[in-house]
Design a protein around this motif. Structure first.
Motif, mmCIF file in Angstrom:
data_model
loop_
_atom_site.group_PDB
_atom_site.id
_atom_site.type_symbol
_atom_site.label_atom_id
_atom_site.label_comp_id
_atom_site.label_asym_id
_atom_site.label_seq_id
_atom_site.Cartn_x
_atom_site.Cartn_y
_atom_site.Cartn_z
ATOM 1 N N ARG A 44 65.841 47.825 -38.073
ATOM 2 C CA ARG A 44 65.367 47.056 -36.912
ATOM 3 C C ARG A 44 66.812 46.675 -36.133
ATOM 4 O O ARG A 44 66.439 46.062 -35.304
ATOM 5 C CB ARG A 44 65.093 45.978 -37.792
ATOM 6 C CG ARG A 44 63.624 45.910 -38.585
ATOM 7 C CD ARG A 44 62.960 44.711 -39.032
ATOM 8 N NE ARG A 44 63.774 44.251 -40.298
ATOM 9 C CZ ARG A 44 63.560 44.459 -41.589
ATOM 10 N NH1 ARG A 44 62.529 45.303 -41.715
ATOM 11 N NH2 ARG A 44 64.124 43.806 -42.577
ATOM 12 N N GLU A 45 67.751 46.955 -36.444
ATOM 13 C CA GLU A 45 68.957 46.902 -35.698
ATOM 14 C C GLU A 45 69.040 47.617 -34.448
ATOM 15 O O GLU A 45 68.404 48.922 -34.535
ATOM 16 C CB GLU A 45 70.310 46.884 -36.594
ATOM 17 C CG GLU A 45 70.495 45.949 -37.763
ATOM 18 C CD GLU A 45 71.668 46.333 -38.442
ATOM 19 O OE1 GLU A 45 72.175 47.405 -38.273
ATOM 20 O OE2 GLU A 45 71.745 45.461 -39.548
ATOM 21 N N GLU A 46 69.597 47.219 -33.396
ATOM 22 C CA GLU A 46 69.754 47.895 -32.234
ATOM 23 C C GLU A 46 71.023 48.995 -32.429
ATOM 24 O O GLU A 46 71.953 48.576 -33.025
ATOM 25 C CB GLU A 46 70.198 47.233 -30.988
ATOM 26 C CG GLU A 46 68.947 46.429 -30.598
ATOM 27 C CD GLU A 46 67.694 47.030 -29.963
ATOM 28 O OE1 GLU A 46 67.985 47.962 -29.182
ATOM 29 O OE2 GLU A 46 66.776 46.846 -30.310
ATOM 30 N N VAL A 47 70.809 50.332 -32.068
ATOM 31 C CA VAL A 47 71.590 51.276 -32.523
ATOM 32 C C VAL A 47 71.658 52.098 -31.221
ATOM 33 O O VAL A 47 71.118 51.987 -30.215
ATOM 34 C CB VAL A 47 71.242 52.276 -33.490
ATOM 35 C CG1 VAL A 47 71.444 51.420 -34.739
ATOM 36 C CG2 VAL A 47 69.969 52.835 -33.070
ATOM 37 N N PRO A 48 72.859 52.977 -30.895
ATOM 38 C CA PRO A 48 72.998 53.612 -29.752
ATOM 39 C C PRO A 48 72.180 54.634 -29.492
ATOM 40 O O PRO A 48 71.339 55.158 -30.493
ATOM 41 C CB PRO A 48 74.489 54.453 -30.046
ATOM 42 C CG PRO A 48 75.202 53.535 -30.939
ATOM 43 C CD PRO A 48 74.308 52.943 -31.709
ATOM 44 N N SER A 49 71.695 55.156 -28.434
ATOM 45 C CA SER A 49 70.345 55.693 -28.074
ATOM 46 C C SER A 49 70.503 57.061 -28.770
ATOM 47 O O SER A 49 69.562 57.815 -28.807
ATOM 48 C CB SER A 49 70.100 55.854 -26.693
ATOM 49 O OG SER A 49 71.386 56.413 -25.999
ATOM 50 N N ARG A 50 71.686 57.580 -28.741
ATOM 51 C CA ARG A 50 72.009 58.933 -29.465
ATOM 52 C C ARG A 50 71.321 59.246 -30.751
ATOM 53 O O ARG A 50 70.967 60.177 -31.065
ATOM 54 C CB ARG A 50 73.305 59.250 -29.629
ATOM 55 C CG ARG A 50 74.112 58.562 -30.544
ATOM 56 C CD ARG A 50 75.670 58.975 -30.384
ATOM 57 N NE ARG A 50 76.538 58.298 -31.504
ATOM 58 C CZ ARG A 50 76.938 58.870 -32.460
ATOM 59 N NH1 ARG A 50 76.706 60.064 -32.832
ATOM 60 N NH2 ARG A 50 77.665 58.036 -33.351
ATOM 61 N N TYR A 51 71.081 58.053 -31.414
ATOM 62 C CA TYR A 51 70.424 58.174 -32.857
ATOM 63 C C TYR A 51 68.994 58.339 -32.552
ATOM 64 O O TYR A 51 68.202 58.306 -33.690
ATOM 65 C CB TYR A 51 70.617 56.910 -33.656
ATOM 66 C CG TYR A 51 71.957 56.803 -34.106
ATOM 67 C CD1 TYR A 51 72.383 57.827 -34.996
ATOM 68 C CD2 TYR A 51 72.886 55.946 -33.627
ATOM 69 C CE1 TYR A 51 73.976 57.713 -35.431
ATOM 70 C CE2 TYR A 51 74.340 55.732 -33.960
ATOM 71 C CZ TYR A 51 74.720 56.688 -34.769
ATOM 72 O OH TYR A 51 76.045 56.693 -35.303
ATOM 73 N N GLY A 52 68.168 58.336 -31.480
ATOM 74 C CA GLY A 52 66.910 58.735 -31.382
ATOM 75 C C GLY A 52 66.493 60.092 -31.622
ATOM 76 O O GLY A 52 65.348 59.961 -31.995
ATOM 77 N N VAL A 53 67.165 60.972 -31.812
ATOM 78 C CA VAL A 53 66.998 62.168 -32.292
ATOM 79 C C VAL A 53 66.595 62.175 -33.869
ATOM 80 O O VAL A 53 65.791 63.118 -34.349
ATOM 81 C CB VAL A 53 68.119 63.100 -32.102
ATOM 82 C CG1 VAL A 53 68.613 63.523 -30.717
ATOM 83 C CG2 VAL A 53 69.422 62.701 -33.512
ATOM 84 N N ILE A 54 66.665 60.798 -34.454
ATOM 85 C CA ILE A 54 66.264 60.717 -35.900
ATOM 86 C C ILE A 54 64.649 60.979 -35.766
ATOM 87 O O ILE A 54 64.046 61.258 -36.705
ATOM 88 C CB ILE A 54 66.745 59.445 -36.586
ATOM 89 C CG1 ILE A 54 68.199 59.412 -36.726
ATOM 90 C CG2 ILE A 54 65.725 58.976 -37.490
ATOM 91 C CD1 ILE A 54 68.867 58.193 -37.220
ATOM 92 N N ALA A 55 64.014 60.310 -34.813
ATOM 93 C CA ALA A 55 62.695 60.221 -34.475
ATOM 94 C C ALA A 55 61.943 61.753 -34.675
ATOM 95 O O ALA A 55 61.092 62.183 -35.187
ATOM 96 C CB ALA A 55 62.139 59.593 -33.477
ATOM 97 N N GLU A 56 62.871 62.717 -33.725
ATOM 98 C CA GLU A 56 62.571 64.075 -33.861
ATOM 99 C C GLU A 56 62.777 64.722 -35.048
ATOM 100 O O GLU A 56 61.698 65.605 -35.364
ATOM 101 C CB GLU A 56 63.387 64.727 -32.693
ATOM 102 C CG GLU A 56 63.106 66.073 -32.561
ATOM 103 C CD GLU A 56 61.764 66.345 -31.767
ATOM 104 O OE1 GLU A 56 61.279 67.725 -32.281
ATOM 105 O OE2 GLU A 56 61.259 65.691 -30.972
ATOM 106 N N ILE A 57 63.618 64.508 -35.814
ATOM 107 C CA ILE A 57 63.967 64.986 -37.109
ATOM 108 C C ILE A 57 62.788 64.592 -38.150
ATOM 109 O O ILE A 57 62.227 65.581 -38.742
ATOM 110 C CB ILE A 57 65.147 64.646 -37.871
ATOM 111 C CG1 ILE A 57 66.399 65.355 -36.875
ATOM 112 C CG2 ILE A 57 65.401 64.979 -39.296
ATOM 113 C CD1 ILE A 57 67.799 64.614 -37.023
#
Length: 166
Positions: A44-57
């Motif tokens: 639920r915390e805000e994280v840098p956008s580079r972690y958006g790849v987690i959704a793809e994985i």
């Protein structure tokens, strides 16, 4: 495009639609959907956008779990302290295939009659590494004891997305 920006993202908002789709897919395919009820705080915390790849994985791993598991099997997601487990109780991946499953272009026996290129798991692992994480196919020899999360890990294919501890 957002992955290289200075914006922050919320992983829960990215993953929620994927999990909703998983739940619907399970119903359509006569499979059981399983997911932790409580989301860890770090989702639920805000994280840098580079972690958006987690959704793809996660989307890739779930797509594979649905594609290669059998009817009436269980498919789902479990959250652990610094990671996500994507699993199915379908046909267990053989020891021989476990050695090659993350190689670019590798396709196992279960994929012979199904469409695919054999690059999904390879790319998923590359993306995990890119953010400082790791993607492994769980075995008893792993550092983590996932028996806490499953009745019998020998009957489950478990992909473990270890996330950085930051």
């Amino acid at each position: 495009p957002n992955l290289k920006s200075n914006k922050t993202i919320n992983l829960q908002s990215l993953l929620l639609p994927i999990f909703e789709r998983g739940k619907a897919t399970a119903k359509l395919q006569n499979k059981v959907w399983s997911q932790n009820i409580e989301w860890p705080d770090w989702f639920r915390e805000e994280v840098p956008s580079r972690y958006g790849v987690i959704a793809e994985i996660v989307a890739n791993l779930l797509e594979n779990a649905f594609k290669y598991s059998i009817n009436n099997s269980e498919v789902g997601v479990k959250f652990i302290k610094f990671g996500i487990l994507i699993f199915d109780t379908g046909k267990i991946i053989s020891q021989e295939e476990k050695l090659n499953i993350f190689k670019k272009g590798f396709r196992g026996n279960a994929s012979k009659d199904k469409e695919g290129s054999g690059v999904g798991l390879y790319l998923a692992r590359q993306l995990a590494t890119q953010i400082g994480g790791e993607l492994i196919l769980y075995e008893k020899t792993c550092d983590e004891d996932l028996d806490l999360y499953f009745k019998d890990t020998s009957k489950v294919n478990i992909f473990y997305l270890k996330l950085p501890n930051e």
